[in-house]
Design a protein around this motif. Structure first.
Motif, PDB file in Angstrom:
ATOM      1  N   GLN A  59      21.297  72.500  46.883  1.00 32.15           N
ATOM      2  CA  GLN A  59      21.923  73.479  45.975  1.00 32.15           C
ATOM      3  C   GLN A  59      23.428  73.561  46.218  1.00 32.15           C
ATOM      4  O   GLN A  59      24.224  73.547  45.259  1.00 32.15           O
ATOM      5  N   PHE A  60      23.816  73.624  47.495  1.00 34.53           N
ATOM      6  CA  PHE A  60      25.252  73.678  47.806  1.00 34.53           C
ATOM      7  C   PHE A  60      25.946  72.388  47.369  1.00 34.53           C
ATOM      8  O   PHE A  60      27.074  72.412  46.856  1.00 34.53           O
ATOM      9  N   SER A  61      25.261  71.264  47.601  1.00 37.44           N
ATOM     10  CA  SER A  61      25.856  69.974  47.240  1.00 37.44           C
ATOM     11  C   SER A  61      26.091  69.877  45.739  1.00 37.44           C
ATOM     12  O   SER A  61      27.106  69.329  45.292  1.00 37.44           O
ATOM     13  N   ARG A  62      25.161  70.419  44.951  1.00 40.17           N
ATOM     14  CA  ARG A  62      25.345  70.383  43.504  1.00 40.17           C
ATOM     15  C   ARG A  62      26.571  71.178  43.081  1.00 40.17           C
ATOM     16  O   ARG A  62      27.348  70.763  42.212  1.00 40.17           O
ATOM     17  N   GLU A  63      26.742  72.351  43.705  1.00 44.27           N
ATOM     18  CA  GLU A  63      27.917  73.163  43.380  1.00 44.27           C
ATOM     19  C   GLU A  63      29.207  72.441  43.778  1.00 44.27           C
ATOM     20  O   GLU A  63      30.173  72.386  43.000  1.00 44.27           O
ATOM     21  N   LEU A  64      29.218  71.859  44.968  1.00 42.13           N
ATOM     22  CA  LEU A  64      30.416  71.154  45.427  1.00 42.13           C
ATOM     23  C   LEU A  64      30.654  69.897  44.601  1.00 42.13           C
ATOM     24  O   LEU A  64      31.804  69.528  44.308  1.00 42.13           O
ATOM     25  N   LYS A  65      29.546  69.256  44.237  1.00 43.04           N
ATOM     26  CA  LYS A  65      29.667  68.010  43.474  1.00 43.04           C
ATOM     27  C   LYS A  65      30.276  68.265  42.095  1.00 43.04           C
ATOM     28  O   LYS A  65      31.006  67.411  41.550  1.00 43.04           O
ATOM     29  N   THR A  66      29.990  69.432  41.524  1.00 38.68           N
ATOM     30  CA  THR A  66      30.580  69.769  40.220  1.00 38.68           C
ATOM     31  C   THR A  66      32.098  69.775  40.302  1.00 38.68           C
ATOM     32  O   THR A  66      32.803  69.204  39.441  1.00 38.68           O
ATOM     33  N   ARG A 106      43.357  71.601  31.374  1.00 32.56           N
ATOM     34  CA  ARG A 106      42.941  72.883  30.796  1.00 32.56           C
ATOM     35  C   ARG A 106      41.580  72.744  30.110  1.00 32.56           C
ATOM     36  O   ARG A 106      40.688  73.583  30.301  1.00 32.56           O
ATOM     37  N   LEU A 107      41.456  71.688  29.299  1.00 24.90           N
ATOM     38  CA  LEU A 107      40.192  71.481  28.593  1.00 24.90           C
ATOM     39  C   LEU A 107      39.034  71.221  29.578  1.00 24.90           C
ATOM     40  O   LEU A 107      37.900  71.656  29.359  1.00 24.90           O
ATOM     41  N   THR A 108      39.344  70.507  30.629  1.00 31.40           N
ATOM     42  CA  THR A 108      38.307  70.233  31.647  1.00 31.40           C
ATOM     43  C   THR A 108      37.819  71.524  32.276  1.00 31.40           C
ATOM     44  O   THR A 108      36.609  71.727  32.474  1.00 31.40           O
ATOM     45  N   MET A 109      38.734  72.433  32.615  1.00 34.79           N
ATOM     46  CA  MET A 109      38.335  73.705  33.225  1.00 34.79           C
ATOM     47  C   MET A 109      37.560  74.567  32.248  1.00 34.79           C
ATOM     48  O   MET A 109      36.646  75.289  32.631  1.00 34.79           O
ATOM     49  N   ILE A 112      34.112  73.130  32.193  1.00 32.46           N
ATOM     50  CA  ILE A 112      33.367  73.301  33.460  1.00 32.46           C
ATOM     51  C   ILE A 112      33.698  74.689  34.002  1.00 32.46           C
ATOM     52  O   ILE A 112      34.663  74.882  34.759  1.00 32.46           O
ATOM     53  N   PRO A 113      32.915  75.702  33.622  1.00 28.92           N
ATOM     54  CA  PRO A 113      33.259  77.087  33.984  1.00 28.92           C
ATOM     55  C   PRO A 113      33.196  77.367  35.482  1.00 28.92           C
ATOM     56  O   PRO A 113      33.716  78.387  35.946  1.00 28.92           O
ATOM     57  N   GLU A 114      32.541  76.476  36.260  1.00 25.31           N
ATOM     58  CA  GLU A 114      32.445  76.714  37.709  1.00 25.31           C
ATOM     59  C   GLU A 114      33.780  76.534  38.410  1.00 25.31           C
ATOM     60  O   GLU A 114      33.988  77.068  39.510  1.00 25.31           O
ATOM     61  N   GLU A 142      39.350  83.419  31.997  1.00 21.32           N
ATOM     62  CA  GLU A 142      40.337  82.734  31.158  1.00 21.32           C
ATOM     63  C   GLU A 142      41.127  81.732  31.994  1.00 21.32           C
ATOM     64  O   GLU A 142      41.484  82.005  33.147  1.00 21.32           O
ATOM     65  N   VAL A 143      41.397  80.561  31.415  1.00 22.82           N
ATOM     66  CA  VAL A 143      42.154  79.510  32.084  1.00 22.82           C
ATOM     67  C   VAL A 143      43.636  79.673  31.718  1.00 22.82           C
ATOM     68  O   VAL A 143      43.980  79.797  30.536  1.00 22.82           O
TER      69      VAL A 143
END
Length: 601
Positions: A59-66, A106-109, A112-114, A142-143
């Protein structure tokens, strides 16, 4: 009536004893099952720990991998969009590409809301200035663009802590920083950065992101463990990052050898499964307690450790096992005490009754044999007494007529002495037969058989039965001679009766005494007494040695002779006896040890 009530009470006591014994067996089997279930539960605890640590690490790896993927994406865009040699000579071209890159970040963030932040710090030698594109996400999600202070004089200094993300990424290609605390935002974070090179390998800059890890740390703190269980998150060097308990307890467990990192920790896959359970777990014995610790590695090299005390987890099973064995022990003690009481109070009358019946049976058999032997002796004495009576009459007549000479007198006296000696020998055999044996000893089988034959010699002669003996010389046995004679006498009586009942003309009893052959009959003597009378029905062969079983009830048979013979041969002399049909009649085979079996063993 009283006997029926007595037997009813005994039956109830036996049923109660059987119930208690069954309960003890059930409790022992339950204890055994619990012991096995303990081993099964230990295996389940191990698997559970490995699975849980792998699940949380995944689970942690998935978050970090994002976050890692977002940085890798921007790094690819930078590497493909910039050429160091070109933009270093054309500032306007650089600024144009930088503007396009800002839109991409900006578009990437936004996609990817995380992500909390995403930036690219350019190489001053490439951009010609202190340039950086930096986007953040506020609490509202907001970005927004963050303007970097590019007027500072110490921009990107190697060795400066705040610039480590930049130079470590250049050296390693990509880099995960240690945990840092942002005192302005009040959060813990970790930085992932990656060097961006153009197609010629020239450094364009470093892309990176700051990842807030408070949720991860809270997750580790709140992992639900059983009593005696702990969860810890460590960096790659095994240093404490977070845990379900304090860092002080973490250090104590580490010093005790509980948190002893294995040489190799395989990372969990996306489903939270490790390649090898044995590689992911360690065992430690501390103060009589056994600790199992499962390890899993995250994508950035952190280590999640879940440790569980077996004693705390398996204590209820241990208590249950102890309770079951205690109950079984108490019931067993009660059964033993009750059995002792039962044997003394309840069984003693039954035993005494059967002993009395046994004594009566022996007495009845002895009386029957005594009567028959007295009859045999009477027949044996009748002829010599008649001869002696005639001799005395002749002596009287010769004396009266004056014809008695000294020589005639001597001959008559010699003949009468011979008759008296034979009669005395019969009495001696009869007395020895009745004398009880109190001590086992070695005796000649042939002599014992002859003694039994002599006591029924007249009966055999009257019924025209021929006795054929075939005996090995000096063949002995060990036991009670007189009792053995009684047994042989009983067998000979049955053989005689079977021959008489059959009504055949040629009447024979064959007696063969020989040594046992082969390993199974080594050290024994065998006596076969075979008669050519009527054969025994197969259904009766299994009962002939039972007490009171007889086929001659109408002729006064008691059914105790062969039963007592079996008792003598097997119980008193450690031998065996069997009765079986042959082609010509019936054979009784007795096998007697030649030596004291107790001394030999």
């Amino acid at each position: 009536m009283q006997a029926g009530i007595f037997m009813k009470h005994i039956t109830l006591k036996i049923i109660l004893s059987l119930f208690c014994c069954s309960l003890i067996i059930a409790l022992i089997l339950s204890g055994t099952a619990i012991s096995k279930s303990r081993a099964v539960m230990q295996e389940e605890v191990k698997r559970g720990l490995v699975h849980a640590s792998a699940k949380y690490a995944s689970q942690f790896s998935r978050e970090l991998k994002t976050h890692e993927n977002a940085v890798d994406l921007i790094s690819t865009v930078v590497s493909s969009g910039f050429t160091a040699s070109k933009v270093s000579k054309d500032r306007l071209e650089f600024l144009k590409i930088e503007e396009n890159l800002a839109d991409i970040i900006r578009l990437t963030m936004e996609d990817i809301p995380e992500t909390k932040s995403l930036y690219v710090t350019f190489n001053p030698k490439t951009s010609g200035g202190n340039d950086e594109v930096w986007y953040l996400r506020n609490e509202a999600g907001e970005v927004f663009h963050m303007e970097a202070d590019n007027t500072v004089t110490d921009w990107l200094v190697d060795g400066k802590e705040t610039d480590a993300y930049y130079f470590q990424a250049i050296r390693k290609g990509k880099n995960w920083s240690g945990v840092e605390y942002d005192k302005y935002l009040g959060v813990y974070s970790v930085t992932y950065s990656r060097a961006c090179n153009d197609k010629y390998g020239q450094l364009i800059g470093v892309a990176g992101t700051d990842i807030f890890i408070d949720d991860m740390l809270d997750t580790v703190k709140n992992i639900q463990m059983e009593a005696g269980g702990y969860a810890f998150l460590m960096d790659g060097a095994g240093n404490y990052l977070a845990g379900s308990t304090s860092e002080e307890i973490f250090m104590e467990m580490k010093q005790a050898g509980i948190l002893n990192l294995p040489d190799h920790i395989a990372p969990a896959d996306k489903e939270g499964v490790v390649a090898s359970e044995e590689e992911a777990i360690t065992y430690a014995e501390v103060k009589g307690d056994r600790y199992l610790t499962a390890y899993s590695k995250t994508t950035n090299g952190w280590i999640l450790a879940l440790s569980q005390s077996e004693n705390h987890l398996l204590l209820p099973i241990l208590h249950l096992k102890q309770m079951i064995y205690t109950i079984a022990g108490l019931i067993l003690s009660g059964v033993l005490i009750y059995s002792f009481y039962f044997s003394k109070i309840s069984l003693s009358p039954i035993v005494r009754e059967y002993e009395q019946k046994d004594v009566i049976m022996h007495h009845q058999s002895r009386q029957a044999k005594l009567g028959e032997m007295v009859g045999n002796i009477a027949h044996q004495w009748k002829q010599p007494l008649n001869v002696m009576s005639i001799t005395l009459s002749n002596l009287w007549d010769d004396w009266k007529q004056g014809n008695l000479t000294e020589q005639q007198l001597r001959e008559h006296i010699s003949n009468m002495r011979s008759y008296i000696k034979n009669m005395s020998g019969t009495v001696d055999d009869f007395a020895d037969f009745l004398k009880p044996s109190r001590k086992k000893d070695y005796f000649s089988l042939a002599d014992a058989v002859d003694t039994a034959l002599s006591l029924m010699q007249e009966s055999i002669k009257i019924n025209r039965i021929t006795v054929i003996e075939d005996s090995e010389v000096n063949l002995n046995a060990y036991g009670y001679k007189n009792e053995f004679c009684h047994g042989v006498f009983n067998v000979l009586n049955n053989a005689r009766d079977a021959i008489i009942e059959s009504g055949i003309d040629k009447r024979e009893i064959r007696i063969k005494i020989y040594s046992g052959q082969g390993s199974k009959q080594k050290g024994v003597s065998i006596i076969d007494i075979e008669n050519n009378g009527s054969r025994i029905p197969e259904e009766s062969l299994q009962q002939v040695f039972d007490p009171y079983f007889t086929t001659k009830e109408e002729k006064g048979g008691t059914g105790i002779g062969l039963y007592l013979t079996k008792e003598i041969i097997e119980a008193h002399m450690a031998g065996t006896i069997e009765l079986f049909n042959t082609e010509t009649g019936v054979c009784c085979r007795m096998i007697i040890p030649r030596e004291d079996t107790h001394e030999r063993s």
